[in-house]
Design a protein around this motif. Structure first.
Motif, short mmCIF file in Angstrom:
data_model
loop_
_atom_site.label_atom_id
_atom_site.label_comp_id
_atom_site.label_asym_id
_atom_site.label_seq_id
_atom_site.Cartn_x
_atom_site.Cartn_y
_atom_site.Cartn_z
N MET A 1 0.91 -1.15 0.54
CA MET A 1 -0.29 0.11 0.00
C MET A 1 0.70 1.43 -0.24
O MET A 1 2.00 1.43 0.78
N GLN A 2 0.44 2.29 -0.57
CA GLN A 2 1.24 3.05 -0.72
C GLN A 2 0.77 4.49 -0.01
O GLN A 2 -0.03 5.01 0.62
N LYS A 3 1.92 4.98 0.19
CA LYS A 3 1.90 5.77 1.60
C LYS A 3 0.97 7.68 1.61
O LYS A 3 2.14 7.76 -0.27
N ARG A 4 0.39 7.85 1.90
CA ARG A 4 -0.29 9.37 1.86
C ARG A 4 0.79 10.11 2.35
O ARG A 4 0.81 9.99 3.46
N VAL A 5 0.74 11.43 1.04
CA VAL A 5 1.78 12.32 1.67
C VAL A 5 1.15 13.32 1.72
O VAL A 5 -0.43 13.47 1.58
N ILE A 6 0.99 13.64 3.88
CA ILE A 6 -0.33 14.65 4.06
C ILE A 6 0.63 15.62 4.28
O ILE A 6 1.77 16.23 4.80
N GLN A 7 -0.37 16.81 3.22
CA GLN A 7 0.38 18.71 3.45
C GLN A 7 -0.42 18.99 4.40
O GLN A 7 -1.90 19.37 4.42
#
Length: 98
Positions: A1-7
């Protein structure tokens, strides 16, 4: 699963400014200030904010943060609940705050 980048912050183009609420809050602050006989500069000083910032809030061109709302309520010697109730009454009356 790909990690989401939190902005941090809001999405581009998003805003939380609501002109009707800003105008009503400003009119409420101004009304309570005048009722208590406090000059705008004095209220700003008591709240620990710049006078120009207080002017923008009272004119409804700036939406204050929660921290500023608490400071203004303290400077007006009322609770935040009283300040918000006055604002809600103004909105419910349907009168133009400007």
């Amino acid at each position: 699963m790909q990690k989401r980048v939190i902005q941090p912050g809001r999405p581009a183009g998003a805003t939380t400014f609501d002109a009707e609420l800003a105008l009503a809050f400003g009119a409420t602050v101004r009304g309570l200030r005048v009722e208590r006989g406090i000059a705008q500069e004095s209220l700003a000083h008591r709240a620990g904010i710049e006078r120009s910032h207080m002017g923008k809030i009272e004119r409804g061109t700036h939406m204050p943060t929660l921290a500023i709302i608490f400071k203004i309520a303290g400077a007006l010697e009322c609770s935040v609940a009283e300040l918000m109730a006055s604002m809600e009454a103004l909105l419910a009356a349907g009168t133009s705050p400007a």
